[in-house]
Design a protein around this motif. Sequence first.
Motif, mmCIF file in Angstrom:
data_model
loop_
_atom_site.group_PDB
_atom_site.id
_atom_site.type_symbol
_atom_site.label_atom_id
_atom_site.label_comp_id
_atom_site.label_asym_id
_atom_site.label_seq_id
_atom_site.Cartn_x
_atom_site.Cartn_y
_atom_site.Cartn_z
ATOM 1 N N GLY A 102 5.511 0.027 -3.188
ATOM 2 C CA GLY A 102 4.724 -1.181 -3.409
ATOM 3 C C GLY A 102 3.851 -1.047 -4.652
ATOM 4 O O GLY A 102 3.751 -1.976 -5.466
ATOM 5 N N GLU A 134 10.955 9.477 -5.282
ATOM 6 C CA GLU A 134 9.728 10.245 -5.081
ATOM 7 C C GLU A 134 8.804 10.033 -6.266
ATOM 8 O O GLU A 134 9.206 9.469 -7.290
ATOM 9 C CB GLU A 134 10.108 11.748 -5.011
ATOM 10 N N LYS A 149 17.466 0.571 9.906
ATOM 11 C CA LYS A 149 17.761 0.111 8.538
ATOM 12 C C LYS A 149 19.130 -0.563 8.459
ATOM 13 O O LYS A 149 19.327 -1.514 7.693
ATOM 14 C CB LYS A 149 17.685 1.279 7.547
ATOM 15 N N GLY A 189 -1.194 -9.549 6.739
ATOM 16 C CA GLY A 189 -0.016 -9.920 7.516
ATOM 17 C C GLY A 189 0.585 -8.674 8.115
ATOM 18 O O GLY A 189 0.358 -7.563 7.618
ATOM 19 N N THR A 239 0.820 -1.221 0.000
ATOM 20 C CA THR A 239 0.000 0.000 0.000
ATOM 21 C C THR A 239 0.851 1.266 0.000
ATOM 22 O O THR A 239 0.314 2.368 -0.065
ATOM 23 C CB THR A 239 -0.929 0.023 1.238
ATOM 24 N N GLY A 240 2.172 1.122 0.083
ATOM 25 C CA GLY A 240 3.053 2.285 0.100
ATOM 26 C C GLY A 240 3.401 2.747 -1.310
ATOM 27 O O GLY A 240 2.980 2.151 -2.303
HETATM 28 P P1 NDP Z 1 5.806 4.069 2.514
HETATM 29 O O1 NDP Z 1 5.888 4.721 3.848
HETATM 30 O O2 NDP Z 1 5.071 4.754 1.409
HETATM 31 O O3 NDP Z 1 5.140 2.601 2.686
HETATM 32 C C1 NDP Z 1 5.428 1.807 3.790
HETATM 33 C C2 NDP Z 1 4.575 0.558 3.722
HETATM 34 O O4 NDP Z 1 4.872 -0.267 4.852
HETATM 35 C C3 NDP Z 1 3.069 0.802 3.755
HETATM 36 O O5 NDP Z 1 2.466 -0.076 2.841
HETATM 37 C C4 NDP Z 1 2.699 0.429 5.174
HETATM 38 O O6 NDP Z 1 1.369 -0.036 5.311
HETATM 39 C C5 NDP Z 1 3.641 -0.729 5.398
HETATM 40 N N1 NDP Z 1 3.819 -1.080 6.805
HETATM 41 C C6 NDP Z 1 4.252 -0.280 7.801
HETATM 42 N N2 NDP Z 1 4.307 -0.964 8.936
HETATM 43 C C7 NDP Z 1 3.880 -2.237 8.676
HETATM 44 C C8 NDP Z 1 3.707 -3.410 9.449
HETATM 45 N N3 NDP Z 1 3.954 -3.448 10.755
HETATM 46 N N4 NDP Z 1 3.274 -4.539 8.837
HETATM 47 C C9 NDP Z 1 3.002 -4.528 7.527
HETATM 48 N N5 NDP Z 1 3.145 -3.457 6.743
HETATM 49 C C10 NDP Z 1 3.567 -2.323 7.314
HETATM 50 O O7 NDP Z 1 7.297 3.739 2.079
HETATM 51 P P2 NDP Z 1 7.966 3.715 0.610
HETATM 52 O O8 NDP Z 1 7.105 3.000 -0.316
HETATM 53 O O9 NDP Z 1 8.442 5.080 0.285
HETATM 54 O O10 NDP Z 1 9.285 2.877 0.912
HETATM 55 C C11 NDP Z 1 9.288 1.458 0.818
HETATM 56 C C12 NDP Z 1 10.454 0.914 1.614
HETATM 57 O O11 NDP Z 1 11.672 1.424 1.102
HETATM 58 C C13 NDP Z 1 10.437 1.254 3.103
HETATM 59 O O12 NDP Z 1 10.999 0.147 3.787
HETATM 60 C C14 NDP Z 1 11.368 2.454 3.210
HETATM 61 O O13 NDP Z 1 11.924 2.543 4.498
HETATM 62 C C15 NDP Z 1 12.402 2.079 2.147
HETATM 63 N N6 NDP Z 1 13.084 3.171 1.514
HETATM 64 C C16 NDP Z 1 12.374 4.158 0.893
HETATM 65 C C17 NDP Z 1 13.009 5.140 0.197
HETATM 66 C C18 NDP Z 1 12.264 6.240 -0.473
HETATM 67 O O14 NDP Z 1 12.887 7.243 -0.828
HETATM 68 N N7 NDP Z 1 10.974 6.080 -0.725
HETATM 69 C C19 NDP Z 1 14.496 5.173 0.099
HETATM 70 C C20 NDP Z 1 15.136 4.061 0.781
HETATM 71 C C21 NDP Z 1 14.459 3.105 1.442
HETATM 72 P P3 NDP Z 1 0.139 0.934 5.733
HETATM 73 O O15 NDP Z 1 -0.435 1.438 4.438
HETATM 74 O O16 NDP Z 1 -0.751 -0.009 6.455
HETATM 75 O O17 NDP Z 1 0.692 2.028 6.592
#
Ligand code: NDP
Length: 338
Positions: free
Chosen positions: A15, A179, A152, A56, A11-12
């Motif tokens: 993803g 971004e 991390k 999950g 959902t992020g």
């Molecule tokens: P987002 O914050 O947009 O998405 C994070 C996701 O993690 C969401 O789907 C969230 O779900 C889910 N999540 C959080 N906690 C849990 C949990 N306990 N169990 C299951 N799911 C969980 O992050 P990004 O898409 O930007 O980043 C993806 C990954 O890459 C992350 O690990 C981030 O730390 C890493 N990263 C990102 C960078 C960037 O610039 N974007 C750069 C380097 C690393 P929910 O919708 O329920 O909150």
Amino acid sequence: MQRTALVTGITGQDGSYLAEVLLEQGYRVVGMSRRSSTITNERIAHLAGKIELVQGDLLDQASLVEALKETRPAEVYNLAAQSFVPTSWNQPVLTGEFTALGVTRILEAIRQVDPTIRFYQASSSEMFGKVTESPQHEGTAFHPRSPYGVAKVYGHLLTVNYRESYDLYAASGICFNHESPRRGLEFVTRKVTDGAVRVKLGLAKDLRLGNLDAQRDWGFAGDYVRAMWLMLQQDQPGDYVIATGQAHSVRELCEVAFGRLGLDYRDHVTVDPALIRPAEVDHLLGDATRARTELGWEPKVGFEQLVTMMVDADLARLGGGRRADDPVLASSMYSRAP
Ligand code: NDP
Ligand code: GDR
């Protein structure tokens, strides 16, 4: 046979883009999401019917084992994390649980269910923190500056350790900031593009930011998820820096975003000391030579194009489909510019 990929954090931002790439490659895509009382599927709404979802939580070992048993993936992409750096000072223990120990839980689940699963860990340039050299590459020393960065580093080193201890195919992408129009509104790029549009449309008076001098190597998320997939298609697993090799300041970001709307950021941006971090990462710049040579990966979208894309998307969202070059926007009704 069709391969299955399981994506945590579906959902992020990342993803949603990764799911698109995997579908293009012919995978059955299963996203893992945690239960919540409100729906957080906005970023994957357009993929309804094309991907499957399984419940999950990175805090719950049994749910991870069950998700793997139920879906039988060939590849797991671990994108889930508490990913907002300032929150990691307010919730350091929870950040460690999600972002650090969550990696142990999922690697243990893989070992238990099917050790042939290929694993991708979302590592971060925040691990370099107070940098010891520039640009940063795979061998640069880590000096994280936030509980998030520390978590991390744990997840990253654990991925390396499980590769070495158990011979798992475990790879790690040390991604610099990336971004998109789907970026969360609290991250600085989206805060600026959304904020600039709000000022332009008269929906906000000003935009409050923290450190305008911080520099980041900003790329487009759609480019970075291609690298994640490529990392799991190699003969041997490894760690790769993913970056554009160009750094820009938050100030330059403001210049481009407000400039796109015919505004001068200096008239609208104010610095709020409350937004200055307890320990800052001043300057990040990545060297993605290894990804370029071994994965054949190159970023396609540059900084100005990225910021312009994000401003235009926020304008379309908030301004009823208007574009930055719409003459109506130049009229006094919308423009707050002097
Ligand atoms: P987002 O914050 O947009 O998405 C994070 C996701 O993690 C969401 O789907 C969230 O779900 C889910 N999540 C959080 N906690 C849990 C949990 N306990 N169990 C299951 N799911 C969980 O992050 P990004 O898409 O930007 O980043 C993806 C990954 O890459 C992350 O690990 C981030 O730390 C890493 N990263 C990102 C960078 C960037 O610039 N974007 C750069 C380097 C690393 P929910 O919708 O329920 O909150
Ligand atoms: P970052 O991204 O901490 O690098 O982590 P963020 O966009 O939050 O900050 C980048 C830089 O901008 C400065 N800044 C502000 N930041 C925010 N959020 N809000 C403000 O008002 C503001 N003003 C100035 C910050 O001080 C910082 O220097 C992101 C996340 O996606 C992590 O999960 C990921 O690992 C890293 O990128 C690489």
